[in-house]
Design a protein around this motif. Sequence first.
Motif, PDB file in Angstrom:
ATOM      1  N   LYS A 285       0.838  -1.202   0.000  1.00 49.74           N
ATOM      2  CA  LYS A 285       0.000   0.000   0.000  1.00 49.74           C
ATOM      3  C   LYS A 285       0.873   1.251   0.000  1.00 49.74           C
ATOM      4  O   LYS A 285       0.643   2.201  -0.756  1.00 49.74           O
ATOM      5  N   LYS A 286       1.902   1.191   0.851  1.00 51.70           N
ATOM      6  CA  LYS A 286       2.809   2.336   0.960  1.00 51.70           C
ATOM      7  C   LYS A 286       3.482   2.619  -0.383  1.00 51.70           C
ATOM      8  O   LYS A 286       3.527   3.772  -0.841  1.00 51.70           O
TER       9      LYS A 286
ATOM     10  N   LEU B 143       1.707   9.410  -5.614  1.00 48.54           N
ATOM     11  CA  LEU B 143       2.034  10.763  -5.187  1.00 48.54           C
ATOM     12  C   LEU B 143       3.190  11.331  -6.006  1.00 48.54           C
ATOM     13  O   LEU B 143       3.181  12.508  -6.361  1.00 48.54           O
TER      14      LEU B 143
ATOM     15  N   SER C 147       3.019   5.912  -2.659  1.00 50.01           N
ATOM     16  CA  SER C 147       4.196   6.726  -2.967  1.00 50.01           C
ATOM     17  C   SER C 147       4.338   6.951  -4.461  1.00 50.01           C
ATOM     18  O   SER C 147       4.626   8.067  -4.905  1.00 50.01           O
TER      19      SER C 147
ATOM     20  N   PHE D 158       3.461  23.623 -13.502  1.00 53.10           N
ATOM     21  CA  PHE D 158       3.971  24.908 -13.003  1.00 53.10           C
ATOM     22  C   PHE D 158       4.851  25.589 -14.054  1.00 53.10           C
ATOM     23  O   PHE D 158       4.858  26.804 -14.172  1.00 53.10           O
TER      24      PHE D 158
ATOM     25  N   MET E  95       2.905  27.728 -16.379  1.00 49.93           N
ATOM     26  CA  MET E  95       2.173  28.889 -15.871  1.00 49.93           C
ATOM     27  C   MET E  95       2.875  30.189 -16.240  1.00 49.93           C
ATOM     28  O   MET E  95       4.095  30.231 -16.313  1.00 49.93           O
TER      29      MET E  95
ATOM     30  N   VAL F 203       1.763  12.470  -9.267  1.00 50.26           N
ATOM     31  CA  VAL F 203       1.036  13.738  -9.135  1.00 50.26           C
ATOM     32  C   VAL F 203       2.014  14.889  -8.983  1.00 50.26           C
ATOM     33  O   VAL F 203       1.840  15.962  -9.577  1.00 50.26           O
ATOM     34  N   ALA F 204       3.091  14.657  -8.205  1.00 51.41           N
ATOM     35  CA  ALA F 204       4.083  15.711  -8.004  1.00 51.41           C
ATOM     36  C   ALA F 204       4.749  16.082  -9.319  1.00 51.41           C
ATOM     37  O   ALA F 204       4.943  17.264  -9.618  1.00 51.41           O
TER      38      ALA F 204
ATOM     39  N   LEU G  40       2.357  18.096 -11.380  1.00 48.54           N
ATOM     40  CA  LEU G  40       2.272  19.460 -10.848  1.00 48.54           C
ATOM     41  C   LEU G  40       3.478  20.279 -11.276  1.00 48.54           C
ATOM     42  O   LEU G  40       3.345  21.429 -11.697  1.00 48.54           O
ATOM     43  N   TYR G  41       4.664  19.637 -11.189  1.00 50.98           N
ATOM     44  CA  TYR G  41       5.878  20.375 -11.517  1.00 50.98           C
ATOM     45  C   TYR G  41       5.877  20.779 -12.979  1.00 50.98           C
ATOM     46  O   TYR G  41       6.218  21.918 -13.327  1.00 50.98           O
TER      47      TYR G  41
END
Lengths: 111, 252
Positions: B19-20, B27, B24, B38, B41, B30-31, B34-35
């Motif tokens: 699960k961990k 995430l 991970s 950015f 933008m 997603v990170a 996001l980067y």
Amino acid sequence: MFNNLIFIILFMLGFYALVMKTNLIKNVIGLNIMEAAVFFWVISFSDVGGEVSIHKLGEEVTKFNDPVPQALTLTGIVIGASTAALLLTLIIELNKFSGTIDREKIEGLND
Amino acid sequence: MEIPTETQPEVESLNKLMKKTLVSVVLAGVALALYRSFALMPGYQGLNLGLSNYIIESGLKDTGSLNLITAVLYDYRAFDSLGESTVIFGAVSGIVLILSRKMLPVSSKGLSFIVKRTLGIMTPFIALFGLYIMSHGHLTPGGGFQGGVILAAISIIFSIVYGSAFDYRRYSPQTKTALETGGALTFLGLGLAGILMEGAFLQNLGFLTAETGTLISAGSIPYINIGVGFKVGAGLAIIFYSMIQKTFEEDF
């Protein structure tokens, strides 16, 4: 672009704590870390290298930082504190009711 | 059908590890997304900053407040601040309702004599600092919310150092409730005065303006600040008090 990187790291750290930890108080801490990350990003994004947006008497400042994101962040901090207090109160009640604050060990809520 | 009891913890820890790892990986994805987004933008200068430029240029002229953030909070967006203090009021009401128990708190005896005397000397200065932050919100950094938190800290330190019964006797919950309600009513009353005198809810009261930079200037902003400060301070003190009440009941 260091602020974007730090925002992503902090936000993901908070989200990890929110998803993976089973202790409810740690979940609230994770939520607050996510909040802090967003506030940090808004403030650092609106920083254009000007002065603090407060006029000084008898001194003409040519370039201010934007006051609007700072006011919005102040609102957000207050709301965050209120919700955190309410969440912690509910956790206190839950502990009294079921004797645990681990969300995987809560029993007796179906009755 | 029988599961060997020795292997069960291993299976559980393996499950947790899986699960961990899964979380991970998600995430990290997603990170990365996001980067990348950015990078697409526009910078801050690329945004449409008409409102901000207007506030920076004519905020002092419009409101008489040196601190532009206070000008935004209690003049341009004063209605929003009213909603914000309503959220605090709602949180306090909910917490008191959930933790309500008619019971005098059993107090600990507090800390040692030295700490009690030192705090006795320091308390007026903490209160003065809180009041200063509250009343100078339109001139220097600070304002109602920040000063109110400092005032609430006095009550919290009292509960820790002198024991909670002292805090209960000196500043009873009724006093705190009255302070909180008084602060909220000050805010609302100034808003209604804005309707009567200036024609709009929470409009800055023109006849209260004075020379820029003096303590009593900027229309109704200092009064709103003081009302909000007392409201926030009393509200946070009530929250802390409700929580500690329960704790002590369980301990003794």
